[in-house]
Design a protein around this motif. Structure first.
Motif, PDB file in Angstrom:
ATOM      1  N   ASP A  37      -1.668   6.292  29.511  1.00  0.00           N
ATOM      2  CA  ASP A  37      -0.257   5.891  29.551  1.00  0.00           C
ATOM      3  C   ASP A  37      -0.104   4.383  29.503  1.00  0.00           C
ATOM      4  O   ASP A  37       0.806   3.860  28.857  1.00  0.00           O
ATOM      5  CB  ASP A  37       0.431   6.445  30.804  1.00  0.00           C
ATOM      6  N   ARG A  40      -1.141   3.089  26.011  1.00  0.00           N
ATOM      7  CA  ARG A  40      -0.114   3.455  25.045  1.00  0.00           C
ATOM      8  C   ARG A  40       1.055   2.469  25.103  1.00  0.00           C
ATOM      9  O   ARG A  40       1.593   2.075  24.063  1.00  0.00           O
ATOM     10  CB  ARG A  40       0.370   4.882  25.323  1.00  0.00           C
ATOM     11  N   ALA A  50       5.131   5.742  17.821  1.00  0.00           N
ATOM     12  CA  ALA A  50       4.429   6.641  18.740  1.00  0.00           C
ATOM     13  C   ALA A  50       3.180   7.219  18.081  1.00  0.00           C
ATOM     14  O   ALA A  50       2.128   7.332  18.709  1.00  0.00           O
ATOM     15  CB  ALA A  50       5.368   7.755  19.189  1.00  0.00           C
ATOM     16  N   ARG A  51       3.274   7.549  16.809  1.00  0.00           N
ATOM     17  CA  ARG A  51       2.120   8.135  16.126  1.00  0.00           C
ATOM     18  C   ARG A  51       0.981   7.131  16.011  1.00  0.00           C
ATOM     19  O   ARG A  51      -0.194   7.460  16.214  1.00  0.00           O
ATOM     20  CB  ARG A  51       2.541   8.636  14.738  1.00  0.00           C
ATOM     21  N   ASP A  54      -0.504   6.626  19.598  1.00  0.00           N
ATOM     22  CA  ASP A  54      -1.270   7.798  20.032  1.00  0.00           C
ATOM     23  C   ASP A  54      -2.602   7.890  19.294  1.00  0.00           C
ATOM     24  O   ASP A  54      -3.635   8.212  19.882  1.00  0.00           O
ATOM     25  CB  ASP A  54      -0.475   9.079  19.789  1.00  0.00           C
ATOM     26  N   ARG A  55      -2.563   7.600  18.009  1.00  0.00           N
ATOM     27  CA  ARG A  55      -3.786   7.707  17.214  1.00  0.00           C
ATOM     28  C   ARG A  55      -4.845   6.721  17.692  1.00  0.00           C
ATOM     29  O   ARG A  55      -6.017   7.074  17.832  1.00  0.00           O
ATOM     30  CB  ARG A  55      -3.444   7.464  15.746  1.00  0.00           C
ATOM     31  N   ASP A  58      -6.003   7.774  21.294  1.00  0.00           N
ATOM     32  CA  ASP A  58      -6.776   9.018  21.309  1.00  0.00           C
ATOM     33  C   ASP A  58      -8.178   8.870  20.735  1.00  0.00           C
ATOM     34  O   ASP A  58      -9.039   9.721  21.000  1.00  0.00           O
ATOM     35  CB  ASP A  58      -6.039  10.115  20.536  1.00  0.00           C
TER      36      ASP A  58
END
Length: 198
Positions: A37, A40, A50-51, A54-55, A58
């Motif tokens: 979190d 991010r 966001a994509r 997140d990528r 992750d």
């Protein structure tokens, strides 16, 4: 939710090849270990997609800074039109250098208004490696040139500028977040700053 705009538009140049120092490796290890979190939120401050965030989050851990920056570039190249629109909506206009003459403010204000009317988002440009005196001319030339683009051409150019800005902001986050700097939530981002400036 009100966007948290980033000051200015001057991105930090890419990391030099000598990034594998113990200090830079410590910064990267901290980035890799930061709770998802928190990392991010740091990533969203670099590019509000966001994509994209997140990528990158992750795919941790990254073995070196070059791998992290390559992942940033690849994720930016893969932005969809919707991702791009989301990121552009959170951008602000480039800041003029201190001491810019009033005629420049007038010229840029008119150019910005024309750009936003045509393309529907703020004009963005990466000013890596430019001095304050060069930045103003670069912004003026850039906006005049890009006003001639059609919307699809400008989408491609804006996506490339966003990629460059995200890369520079990520380098800056790695360098400076642990110097007592805080995120826009008021808490330290958890990324250590020990990537020395070049």
């Amino acid at each position: 939710m009100t966007p948290t705009h980033l000051p200015g538009r001057v991105a930090i140049p890419s990391l030099p090849e000598q990034t594998r120092t113990p200090r830079s490796q410590y910064a990267l290890e901290s980035f890799n270990a930061t709770p998802v979190d928190e990392v991010r939120q740091t990533l969203l401050a670099c590019l509000h997609s966001a994509r994209w965030a997140d990528r990158i989050a992750d795919h941790r851990p990254y073995p070196d800074a070059e791998s992290l920056l390559a992942a940033s570039d690849e994720a930016a190249y893969d932005l969809t039109p919707a991702d791009l629109a989301q990121a552009l909506a959170w951008e602000t206009l480039p800041a003029l250098p201190e001491g810019a003459y009033s005629a420049a403010h007038t010229a840029l204000s008119a150019a910005y208004a024309a750009y936003e009317a045509k393309f529907g988002h703020a004009f963005i440009i990466c000013l890596d490696g430019l001095s304050h005196t060069e930045a103003l001319d670069h912004v003026l030339a850039g906006i005049r040139s890009r006003l001639a683009n059609d919307p699809e051409e400008e989408r491609v150019v804006a996506a490339e500028e966003l990629r460059r800005l995200a890369r520079g902001r990520l380098v800056n986050a790695l360098r400076g977040a642990g110097n007592g700097a805080t995120s826009h939530h008021g808490a330290a981002s958890g990324i250590d700053p020990h990537i020395p400036p070049h």
